[in-house]
Write an enzyme that holds these catalytic residues in place. Sequence first.
Site, mmCIF file in Angstrom:
data_model
loop_
_atom_site.group_PDB
_atom_site.id
_atom_site.type_symbol
_atom_site.label_atom_id
_atom_site.label_comp_id
_atom_site.label_asym_id
_atom_site.label_seq_id
_atom_site.Cartn_x
_atom_site.Cartn_y
_atom_site.Cartn_z
ATOM 1 N N GLY A 86 0.790 -1.227 0.000
ATOM 2 C CA GLY A 86 0.000 0.000 0.000
ATOM 3 C C GLY A 86 0.821 1.274 0.000
ATOM 4 O O GLY A 86 0.316 2.333 0.387
ATOM 5 N N ASP A 126 -3.606 -4.821 -17.874
ATOM 6 C CA ASP A 126 -2.607 -3.830 -18.304
ATOM 7 C C ASP A 126 -2.802 -3.384 -19.748
ATOM 8 O O ASP A 126 -1.846 -3.254 -20.518
ATOM 9 C CB ASP A 126 -1.184 -4.415 -18.144
ATOM 10 C CG ASP A 126 -0.916 -4.855 -16.724
ATOM 11 O OD1 ASP A 126 -1.425 -4.208 -15.792
ATOM 12 O OD2 ASP A 126 -0.202 -5.861 -16.548
ATOM 13 N N HIS A 128 1.167 0.753 -13.487
ATOM 14 C CA HIS A 128 1.950 -0.448 -13.768
ATOM 15 C C HIS A 128 3.430 -0.071 -13.733
ATOM 16 O O HIS A 128 3.825 0.962 -14.289
ATOM 17 C CB HIS A 128 1.570 -1.014 -15.135
ATOM 18 C CG HIS A 128 2.243 -2.308 -15.437
ATOM 19 N ND1 HIS A 128 1.851 -3.500 -14.865
ATOM 20 C CD2 HIS A 128 3.320 -2.601 -16.209
ATOM 21 C CE1 HIS A 128 2.641 -4.472 -15.291
ATOM 22 N NE2 HIS A 128 3.550 -3.959 -16.104
ATOM 23 N N ASN A 157 -5.202 2.513 -13.331
ATOM 24 C CA ASN A 157 -4.225 1.623 -12.710
ATOM 25 C C ASN A 157 -2.827 2.189 -12.930
ATOM 26 O O ASN A 157 -2.604 2.988 -13.840
ATOM 27 C CB ASN A 157 -4.318 0.234 -13.357
ATOM 28 C CG ASN A 157 -3.340 -0.759 -12.772
ATOM 29 O OD1 ASN A 157 -3.154 -0.826 -11.545
ATOM 30 N ND2 ASN A 157 -2.680 -1.524 -13.620
ATOM 31 N N GLU A 166 6.581 6.233 -9.246
ATOM 32 C CA GLU A 166 5.166 6.000 -8.902
ATOM 33 C C GLU A 166 4.700 6.978 -7.843
ATOM 34 O O GLU A 166 3.660 7.619 -7.980
ATOM 35 C CB GLU A 166 4.982 4.570 -8.379
ATOM 36 C CG GLU A 166 5.260 3.510 -9.411
ATOM 37 C CD GLU A 166 4.972 2.112 -8.896
ATOM 38 O OE1 GLU A 166 4.603 1.283 -9.714
ATOM 39 O OE2 GLU A 166 5.105 1.848 -7.677
HETATM 40 C C1 GRF Z 1 3.340 -0.936 -7.667
HETATM 41 O O1 GRF Z 1 4.587 -1.216 -8.202
HETATM 42 C C2 GRF Z 1 2.338 -0.736 -8.766
HETATM 43 O O2 GRF Z 1 2.886 -0.206 -9.932
HETATM 44 C C3 GRF Z 1 1.854 -2.122 -9.019
HETATM 45 O O3 GRF Z 1 1.845 -2.742 -7.751
HETATM 46 C C4 GRF Z 1 2.790 -2.116 -6.894
HETATM 47 C C5 GRF Z 1 2.098 -1.733 -5.633
HETATM 48 O O4 GRF Z 1 2.987 -1.391 -4.616
HETATM 49 N N1 GRF Z 1 0.589 -2.130 -9.723
HETATM 50 P P1 GRF Z 1 2.439 -0.775 -3.251
HETATM 51 O O5 GRF Z 1 1.533 -1.791 -2.618
HETATM 52 O O6 GRF Z 1 1.703 0.489 -3.597
HETATM 53 O O7 GRF Z 1 3.647 -0.509 -2.432
#
Ligand code: GRF
Length: 191
Positions: free
Chosen positions: A16, A149, A108, A106, A178
């Site tokens: 998370g 995806d 990725h 989403n 991210e």
């Molecule tokens: C992230 O790398 C995201 O891109 C992928 O799952 C991962 C989630 O990581 N879909 P977290 O649980 O937010 O740390």
Amino acid sequence: MKDKITHIAIFASGAGSNALKIIEAFAQSPRIRISLILCNKAGAGILQIAEDKQIPAILIDKEQFFRGNAYTDELRAHSIDLLVLAGFLWKIPPALIRAFPGKIINIHPALLPKYGGKGMYGRHVHQAVIDHQEKESGITIHYVDELYDHGSTIFQAHCPVLPGDTPETLAKRVQQLEHSHYPRVIRELVS
Ligand code: GRF
């Protein structure tokens, strides 16, 4: 609807960390609220985050998700406008996509369309990128459709793949992208 609050539901299965960044980014926002967390894995870190941040959370039941109402009633009861997937590993059922057309996104951890699809999650993605001797990787934020995806891309950011990278070192670099971009892209999408 200038003054309307946008209610977001976050779907997550794991630690998370992205969800936490998003929650923190909008904690003081008068216009964007993280109103619901949905998780399919008992004991996942995201559930503790939901508790700490006092956000209602639902532990998803597989039967209800794939063969029941896909939680559309619960999402509507919380006035959800946007569904944000952040490390959610199950495919989104057609019923949910139909109920929220163009409202599910989403993130990725690679540059789609490469290194996506079933089984491409977590370290598998970064291992594949390294195995193919890619010079760069990155993130893709995209709309969700009925394939893994696959929906149209909203935003991509790139980072280098460095000599000697392991899935873990590359994952860390990608994760920084991210965390810095997902909340910003969400803000731009809803404003
Ligand atoms: C992230 O790398 C995201 O891109 C992928 O799952 C991962 C989630 O990581 N879909 P977290 O649980 O937010 O740390």
